[in-house]
Scaffold this motif. Structure first.
Motif, PDB file in Angstrom:
ATOM      1  N   ASP A 186     -35.332  23.147   2.609  1.00 39.18           N
ATOM      2  CA  ASP A 186     -36.206  22.037   2.204  1.00 39.18           C
ATOM      3  C   ASP A 186     -35.991  20.765   3.007  1.00 39.18           C
ATOM      4  N   SER A 187     -34.743  20.489   3.358  1.00 40.38           N
ATOM      5  CA  SER A 187     -34.415  19.239   4.048  1.00 40.38           C
ATOM      6  C   SER A 187     -34.100  19.530   5.511  1.00 40.38           C
ATOM      7  N   VAL A 188     -34.911  18.948   6.409  1.00 37.45           N
ATOM      8  CA  VAL A 188     -34.752  19.213   7.847  1.00 37.45           C
ATOM      9  C   VAL A 188     -34.484  17.915   8.600  1.00 37.45           C
ATOM     10  N   ALA A 189     -33.455  17.939   9.451  1.00 44.57           N
ATOM     11  CA  ALA A 189     -33.142  16.799  10.323  1.00 44.57           C
ATOM     12  C   ALA A 189     -33.396  17.201  11.771  1.00 44.57           C
ATOM     13  N   ILE A 190     -33.852  16.246  12.580  1.00 43.88           N
ATOM     14  CA  ILE A 190     -34.040  16.479  14.012  1.00 43.88           C
ATOM     15  C   ILE A 190     -33.130  15.535  14.792  1.00 43.88           C
ATOM     16  N   VAL A 191     -32.373  16.087  15.732  1.00 45.09           N
ATOM     17  CA  VAL A 191     -31.519  15.292  16.614  1.00 45.09           C
ATOM     18  C   VAL A 191     -32.040  15.505  18.035  1.00 45.09           C
ATOM     19  N   VAL A 224     -29.648   9.960  26.357  1.00 42.58           N
ATOM     20  CA  VAL A 224     -29.197  11.159  27.062  1.00 42.58           C
ATOM     21  C   VAL A 224     -27.892  10.892  27.811  1.00 42.58           C
ATOM     22  N   ASN A 225     -27.078  11.939  27.992  1.00 43.46           N
ATOM     23  CA  ASN A 225     -25.759  11.853  28.625  1.00 43.46           C
ATOM     24  C   ASN A 225     -24.836  10.921  27.842  1.00 43.46           C
ATOM     25  N   ALA A 226     -24.856  11.113  26.541  1.00 43.96           N
ATOM     26  CA  ALA A 226     -24.039  10.288  25.645  1.00 43.96           C
ATOM     27  C   ALA A 226     -22.550  10.537  25.890  1.00 43.96           C
ATOM     28  N   THR A 227     -21.750   9.537  25.581  1.00 39.07           N
ATOM     29  CA  THR A 227     -20.291   9.682  25.691  1.00 39.07           C
ATOM     30  C   THR A 227     -19.630   9.761  24.317  1.00 39.07           C
ATOM     31  N   ASP A 228     -20.368   9.373  23.279  1.00 36.63           N
ATOM     32  CA  ASP A 228     -19.826   9.399  21.919  1.00 36.63           C
ATOM     33  C   ASP A 228     -20.979   9.593  20.940  1.00 36.63           C
ATOM     34  N   VAL A 229     -20.923  10.668  20.141  1.00 32.13           N
ATOM     35  CA  VAL A 229     -21.987  10.924  19.161  1.00 32.13           C
ATOM     36  C   VAL A 229     -21.412  11.024  17.736  1.00 32.13           C
ATOM     37  N   GLN A 230     -20.280  10.378  17.532  1.00 29.71           N
ATOM     38  CA  GLN A 230     -19.669  10.422  16.200  1.00 29.71           C
ATOM     39  C   GLN A 230     -20.569   9.826  15.129  1.00 29.71           C
ATOM     40  N   SER A 231     -21.210   8.698  15.444  1.00 37.66           N
ATOM     41  CA  SER A 231     -22.057   8.054  14.436  1.00 37.66           C
ATOM     42  C   SER A 231     -23.238   8.945  14.066  1.00 37.66           C
ATOM     43  N   GLN A 232     -23.791   9.654  15.043  1.00 35.75           N
ATOM     44  CA  GLN A 232     -24.920  10.548  14.768  1.00 35.75           C
ATOM     45  C   GLN A 232     -24.478  11.725  13.885  1.00 35.75           C
ATOM     46  N   VAL A 233     -23.322  12.284  14.191  1.00 30.48           N
ATOM     47  CA  VAL A 233     -22.818  13.409  13.397  1.00 30.48           C
ATOM     48  C   VAL A 233     -22.447  12.939  11.990  1.00 30.48           C
ATOM     49  N   LEU A 234     -21.912  11.742  11.869  1.00 29.85           N
ATOM     50  CA  LEU A 234     -21.575  11.206  10.545  1.00 29.85           C
ATOM     51  C   LEU A 234     -22.828  10.970   9.706  1.00 29.85           C
ATOM     52  N   GLN A 235     -23.942  10.570  10.367  1.00 24.61           N
ATOM     53  CA  GLN A 235     -25.211  10.438   9.635  1.00 24.61           C
ATOM     54  C   GLN A 235     -25.629  11.777   9.043  1.00 24.61           C
ATOM     55  N   LEU A 236     -25.505  12.827   9.850  1.00 29.78           N
ATOM     56  CA  LEU A 236     -25.842  14.172   9.379  1.00 29.78           C
ATOM     57  C   LEU A 236     -24.932  14.581   8.229  1.00 29.78           C
ATOM     58  N   LYS A 237     -23.672  14.291   8.385  1.00 31.63           N
ATOM     59  CA  LYS A 237     -22.691  14.680   7.360  1.00 31.63           C
ATOM     60  C   LYS A 237     -22.977  13.970   6.038  1.00 31.63           C
ATOM     61  N   LYS A 239     -26.055  12.729   5.029  1.00 33.38           N
ATOM     62  CA  LYS A 239     -27.353  13.125   4.474  1.00 33.38           C
ATOM     63  C   LYS A 239     -27.414  14.583   4.029  1.00 33.38           C
ATOM     64  N   LYS A 240     -26.536  15.414   4.594  1.00 31.33           N
ATOM     65  CA  LYS A 240     -26.455  16.833   4.211  1.00 31.33           C
ATOM     66  C   LYS A 240     -27.799  17.592   4.285  1.00 31.33           C
ATOM     67  N   PRO A 241     -28.470  17.584   5.422  1.00 29.62           N
ATOM     68  CA  PRO A 241     -29.725  18.355   5.520  1.00 29.62           C
ATOM     69  C   PRO A 241     -29.447  19.857   5.462  1.00 29.62           C
ATOM     70  N   ASP A 242     -30.437  20.613   5.000  1.00 33.59           N
ATOM     71  CA  ASP A 242     -30.302  22.074   4.963  1.00 33.59           C
ATOM     72  C   ASP A 242     -30.361  22.668   6.371  1.00 33.59           C
ATOM     73  N   VAL A 243     -31.144  22.011   7.242  1.00 30.69           N
ATOM     74  CA  VAL A 243     -31.365  22.506   8.605  1.00 30.69           C
ATOM     75  C   VAL A 243     -31.261  21.342   9.584  1.00 30.69           C
ATOM     76  N   VAL A 244     -30.558  21.572  10.695  1.00 28.62           N
ATOM     77  CA  VAL A 244     -30.509  20.589  11.775  1.00 28.62           C
ATOM     78  C   VAL A 244     -31.142  21.216  13.013  1.00 28.62           C
ATOM     79  N   ILE A 245     -32.194  20.577  13.521  1.00 29.89           N
ATOM     80  CA  ILE A 245     -32.832  21.028  14.756  1.00 29.89           C
ATOM     81  C   ILE A 245     -32.285  20.183  15.903  1.00 29.89           C
TER      82      ILE A 245
END
Length: 417
Positions: A186-191, A224-237, A239-245
């Motif tokens: 039901d819950s889908v996130a796009i990165v 693009v060519n990020a050096t740190d994506v901790q904040s993005q992964v923490l957002q996902l963690k 929000k707890k989406p069912d699916v991450v695209i």
């Protein structure tokens, strides 16, 4: 003097009786340009694609009767041009739209190529193909999916791959099937990154899902060519989406998987949009901690002895790696381009263009799992299609959907490490 006169008459006679169109049979090679990222952050993808095209050139230039009726394999060289060999002139676009533009110009004006293929990233393909359009040179693309590439009114641009709208439909249908089997979707996130490719695919997925009554719960864009994506992964963690695209090129895809492990985040399901997740260097770097990742693909090795299995064998012998979907799609584009040149029986760009427009290849004539190759008025292959693969049992992807073409059943939830 008498001898010279006789010799001259003999030469003139030989010219007069030379068969029509045989000027092409005297050509040693047909030069085709290939613009790919051979340096920079996408160099791994570029190197694998270069190797794939070199394998294709080998199949075309040398007789391979073991391929049966596979186009261009039976004869050595292009039969339509008297057996002329294909010469690929590679150019490094460095993953830069400006470099792609400059290198395409060089291939056309200095190398005198008769057609071009490339250029991996959609943003680079956008600028490179514009140069080819200006000079009236056929440009055949096998791997760039941004929707707008075939919406520019171009007459010299042809694309084989499934595009953003196809990808969105495939993702939605796959998730609908999973939901019908009892999986929560039901819950889908796009990165996605902020390149032409990332933005285009994300926007089309969002609009397609919305039209079908499913809103995207979270949209995370990053440079693009990020050096740190901790904040993005923490957002996902959080929000707890069912699916991450995931829509990411290779370096970013690797960084995201490592960061997910470091932050102990395992979404129930990850669906990757090919690209970085298909790159063999991704598998080597993080395959063991990415078990269960789904990915879209149009490539399947097929049964032993089949043309696809033989191609996979040739590629692995050359590189030591398994052929990936992205390199396979670029390879298929090169085959289609060479087939058009062969049917044109000419190196004149307008005749190659006409042959491309007339292309009508069937599934058994292709190495990729498309329903065929037939271009619409915009230059898009109307018969492009994909399946869903999954990283299972180690470091190999297997087909899991649709059921008719699946080698295994989908394994859920996402295992990771």
């Amino acid at each position: 003097m008498k001898f010279k006169r006789i010799l001259g008459l003999l030469c003139a006679a030989s010219v007069l009786v030379w068969p029509a169109g045989s000027a092409f049979s005297q050509e040693k090679t047909v030069k085709i340009g290939a613009v790919f990222p051979l340096s920079g952050n996408a160099a791994s993808a570029g190197a694998h694609t270069k190797a794939a095209i070199e394998v294709a050139a080998d199949i075309i230039n040398n007789a391979h009767p073991e391929f049966g009726n596979f186009p261009l394999a039976k004869n050595a060289g292009l039969a339509g041009l008297g057996g002329a060999k294909v010469e690929v002139v590679f150019a490094d676009n460095q993953g830069s739209p400006a470099a792609g533009q400059n290198q395409t110009l060089r291939l056309i004006t200095e190398e005198k190529v008769v057609a071009i293929t490339g250029a991996y990233q959609s943003g680079v393909t956008l600028t490179a193909s514009a140069v080819a359009e200006k000079y009236g040179i056929p440009f055949v693309n096998g791997e760039s999916v941004a929707a707008n590439l075939t919406e520019r009114g171009f007459k010299w641009f042809f694309r084989l791959t499934p595009i953003a709208s196809d990808i969105a439909r495939i993702d939605y249908d796959f998730l609908a099937d999973m939901k019908a089997s009892g999986i929560k979707t039901d819950s889908v996130a796009i990165v996605h990154d902020t390149t032409e490719y990332g933005v285009s695919v994300a926007n089309v997925i969002t609009s397609t899902f919305k039209e079908k009554g499913q809103a995207i719960a979270l949209d995370i864009a990053y440079t693009v060519n990020a050096t740190d994506v901790q904040s993005q992964v923490l957002q996902l963690k959080e929000k707890k989406p069912d699916v991450v695209i995931m829509i990411a090129y290779t370096p970013d895809a690797i960084l995201y998987q490592k960061t997910m492990q470091a932050l102990d985040y395992k979404p129930p399901m990850i669906i990757a949009d090919d690209s970085g997740y298909s790159d063999p260097s991704f598998i080597k770097a993080v395959g063991k901690i990415s078990q269960g990742v789904f990915n879209r693909s149009s490539w399947s090795v097929g049964p032993a002895g089949s043309p696809t299995a033989l191609i996979a064998e040739m590629y692995k012998k050359k590189t030591g790696d398994e052929l990936d979907d992205t390199s396979g799609r670029a390879m298929q584009a090169f085959f289609v381009l060479c087939d058009a040149i062969d049917r044109a029986g000419s190196t004149e760009p307008a005749k190659i263009q006409a042959a491309l427009k007339a292309t009508d290849l069937k599934p058994d004539q292709l190495m990729m799992g498309y329903k065929g190759v037939k271009f619409d008025d915009k230059g898009q292959n109307m018969l492009a299609s994909s399946l869903i693969i999954q990283l299972q049992d180690g470091e190999n992807y297997v087909a899991v959907w649709p059921k008719a073409g699946a080698a295994k059943t989908p394994a859920l939830p996402y295992k990771g490490w």
